[in-house]
Design a protein around this motif. Structure first.
Motif, PDB file in Angstrom:
ATOM      1  N   ALA A   1       0.835  -1.204   0.000  1.00 14.87           N
ATOM      2  CA  ALA A   1       0.000   0.000   0.000  1.00 14.87           C
ATOM      3  C   ALA A   1       0.871   1.255   0.000  1.00 14.87           C
ATOM      4  O   ALA A   1       0.545   2.251  -0.662  1.00 14.87           O
ATOM      5  CB  ALA A   1      -0.926  -0.007   1.216  1.00 14.87           C
ATOM      6  N   LEU A   2       1.971   1.236   0.734  1.00 10.16           N
ATOM      7  CA  LEU A   2       2.881   2.376   0.775  1.00 10.16           C
ATOM      8  C   LEU A   2       3.501   2.648  -0.581  1.00 10.16           C
ATOM      9  O   LEU A   2       3.742   3.795  -0.962  1.00 10.16           O
ATOM     10  CB  LEU A   2       3.989   2.135   1.807  1.00 10.16           C
ATOM     11  CG  LEU A   2       3.599   2.323   3.273  1.00 10.16           C
ATOM     12  CD1 LEU A   2       4.673   1.734   4.186  1.00 10.16           C
ATOM     13  CD2 LEU A   2       3.392   3.805   3.585  1.00 10.16           C
ATOM     14  N   ALA A   3       3.753   1.573  -1.335  1.00 14.52           N
ATOM     15  CA  ALA A   3       4.355   1.713  -2.667  1.00 14.52           C
ATOM     16  C   ALA A   3       3.443   2.475  -3.615  1.00 14.52           C
ATOM     17  O   ALA A   3       3.901   3.058  -4.604  1.00 14.52           O
ATOM     18  CB  ALA A   3       4.684   0.335  -3.239  1.00 14.52           C
ATOM     19  N   GLY A   4       2.152   2.502  -3.304  1.00 19.10           N
ATOM     20  CA  GLY A   4       1.204   3.211  -4.164  1.00 19.10           C
ATOM     21  C   GLY A   4       1.038   4.679  -3.815  1.00 19.10           C
ATOM     22  O   GLY A   4       0.271   5.384  -4.478  1.00 19.10           O
ATOM     23  N   CYS A   5       1.745   5.160  -2.793  1.00 19.73           N
ATOM     24  CA  CYS A   5       1.641   6.569  -2.395  1.00 19.73           C
ATOM     25  C   CYS A   5       2.406   7.459  -3.371  1.00 19.73           C
ATOM     26  O   CYS A   5       3.536   7.141  -3.761  1.00 19.73           O
ATOM     27  CB  CYS A   5       2.203   6.773  -0.983  1.00 19.73           C
ATOM     28  SG  CYS A   5       1.143   6.140   0.311  1.00 19.73           S
TER      29      CYS A   5
ATOM     30  N   GLY B   1      -5.320   6.403   4.396  1.00 19.59           N
ATOM     31  CA  GLY B   1      -5.487   5.704   3.125  1.00 19.59           C
ATOM     32  C   GLY B   1      -4.688   4.426   3.061  1.00 19.59           C
ATOM     33  O   GLY B   1      -5.175   3.386   2.580  1.00 19.59           O
ATOM     34  N   VAL B   2      -3.456   4.448   3.557  1.00 21.36           N
ATOM     35  CA  VAL B   2      -2.563   3.289   3.507  1.00 21.36           C
ATOM     36  C   VAL B   2      -3.083   2.148   4.370  1.00 21.36           C
ATOM     37  O   VAL B   2      -3.124   0.989   3.942  1.00 21.36           O
ATOM     38  CB  VAL B   2      -1.137   3.688   3.949  1.00 21.36           C
ATOM     39  CG1 VAL B   2      -0.292   2.454   4.266  1.00 21.36           C
ATOM     40  CG2 VAL B   2      -0.464   4.503   2.855  1.00 21.36           C
ATOM     41  N   ARG B   3      -3.480   2.464   5.604  1.00 19.87           N
ATOM     42  CA  ARG B   3      -3.878   1.378   6.505  1.00 19.87           C
ATOM     43  C   ARG B   3      -5.175   0.709   6.054  1.00 19.87           C
ATOM     44  O   ARG B   3      -5.349  -0.502   6.246  1.00 19.87           O
ATOM     45  CB  ARG B   3      -4.001   1.896   7.936  1.00 19.87           C
ATOM     46  CG  ARG B   3      -5.087   2.936   8.175  1.00 19.87           C
ATOM     47  CD  ARG B   3      -5.095   3.374   9.629  1.00 19.87           C
ATOM     48  NE  ARG B   3      -6.113   4.397   9.885  1.00 19.87           N
ATOM     49  CZ  ARG B   3      -6.395   4.845  11.095  1.00 19.87           C
ATOM     50  NH1 ARG B   3      -5.745   4.383  12.141  1.00 19.87           N
ATOM     51  NH2 ARG B   3      -7.325   5.776  11.268  1.00 19.87           N
TER      52      ARG B   3
END
Length: 309
Positions: A155-159, A242-244
């Motif tokens: 999910a962090l990679a999509g930030c 958003g990430v969590r």
């Protein structure tokens, strides 16, 4: 008084709730060249739509609490009663806020009124929080599985923000709190000596850096502001929400990263004194707690003796 505290950023958040509810400009902390900080008014301005939506969601979830804060903010201190504070506590509970959050809110108000009576010479003033008894806040320890960690990094990679995943990584590599991370400046980061000096709740602390942390720092872009992470606390909250959710861990709070990091270090064999240095604490109390939580010797004995039962 708050300006002289290491945790001034996190203390300003609840203070600003009351200021904004009373139609006053919120405050922000500005670091002084000689050390410490100064509090100045942050002009009221229209927030970007994404931030506005984020705030609306949070306020809707805590509607009763914010309404009570607005009511308190509009009153003169001399007419605020213990019953008013009890109503605030009741509303916070009904909005689902934790005992720890409620305790911190009342503690802040209690300290404010104590300062008024003790240092500002408010004669004949009784602290309305004096009769409020709250239970002790429980320590929060969070564990996530290997699969959940993988989902988190995916999910962090999509930030889109190039500073956000490094912020999370450095948090896990240093156990630093959000306020300390956002206050970190490049001139305080010694990559050769593998140490960073940052403000904390107990003052300036020097935190050792892992090899991984040094690698992340070297890969990061550098902002003209001099800050390592040129992000606002609100921006971090919104990105983390958003990430969590995307990672399937909606209850994981950003502050939980500090607990995860401390647990990781304890599992790697750090003793209490070593972990105390990483946490930036003056005593080994909390380090002992983390070490005991993951005491590998006990687990080894359990595994060896399991077949005997």
């Amino acid at each position: 008084y708050s300006a002289n505290k290491g945790g001034v950023g996190s203390e300003l958040n609840p203070i600003n709730h009351y200021l904004e509810a009373a139609g006053r400009a919120p405050l922000k902390s500005v670091a002084n060249v000689t050390g410490g900080s100064t509090l100045i008014e942050r002009p009221l301005r229209e927030l970007p739509s994404a931030f506005q939506r984020h705030n609306e969601i949070r306020r809707t979830a805590r509607e009763q609490t914010y309404a009570r804060i607005g009511e308190l903010a509009s009153k003169r201190c001399s007419v605020i009663s213990t019953a008013d504070i009890r109503r605030l506590v009741s509303d916070m509970k009904q909005d689902g806020l934790s005992d720890s959050t409620i305790q911190k809110e009342v503690a802040l108000l209690k300290h404010l009124f104590n300062m008024a009576a003790g240092e500002w010479n408010w004669k004949g003033f009784d602290n309305p929080c004096k009769g409020i008894k709250l239970g002790k806040s429980e320590m929060r320890f969070v564990f996530i599985s290997t699969e959940q960690r993988k989902a988190l990094w995916k999910a962090l990679a999509g930030c889109d923000n190039p500073y956000f995943w490094p912020l999370v990584e450095i948090s896990l590599q240093t156990t630093l709190r959000r306020a300390s991370l956002l206050a970190m400046r490049w001139d305080q980061v010694d990559l050769d000596g593998r140490i960073v000096t940052v403000p904390s709740k107990s003052g300036q602390v020097a935190i050792p850096l892992t090899v991984r942390a040094v690698t992340v720092f070297k890969q990061m872009p550098r902002d003209d502001s001099g800050y390592v992470f040129p992000l606002s606390a609100n921006a971090v909250d919104m990105a983390w929400d958003g990430v969590r959710v995307k990672a399937g861990v909606p209850k994981l709070q950003f502050r939980d990263l500090r607990h995860l990091a401390a647990t990781d270090f304890a599992r790697r064999g750090f003793n209490s004194h070593q972990l105390r240095r990483v946490l930036g604490h003056k005593s080994t109390f909390m380090a002992d707690v983390y070490v005991n939580l993951v005491n590998q010797d006990v687990l080894d004995v359990m595994d060896r003796t399991q077949h005997r039962s």
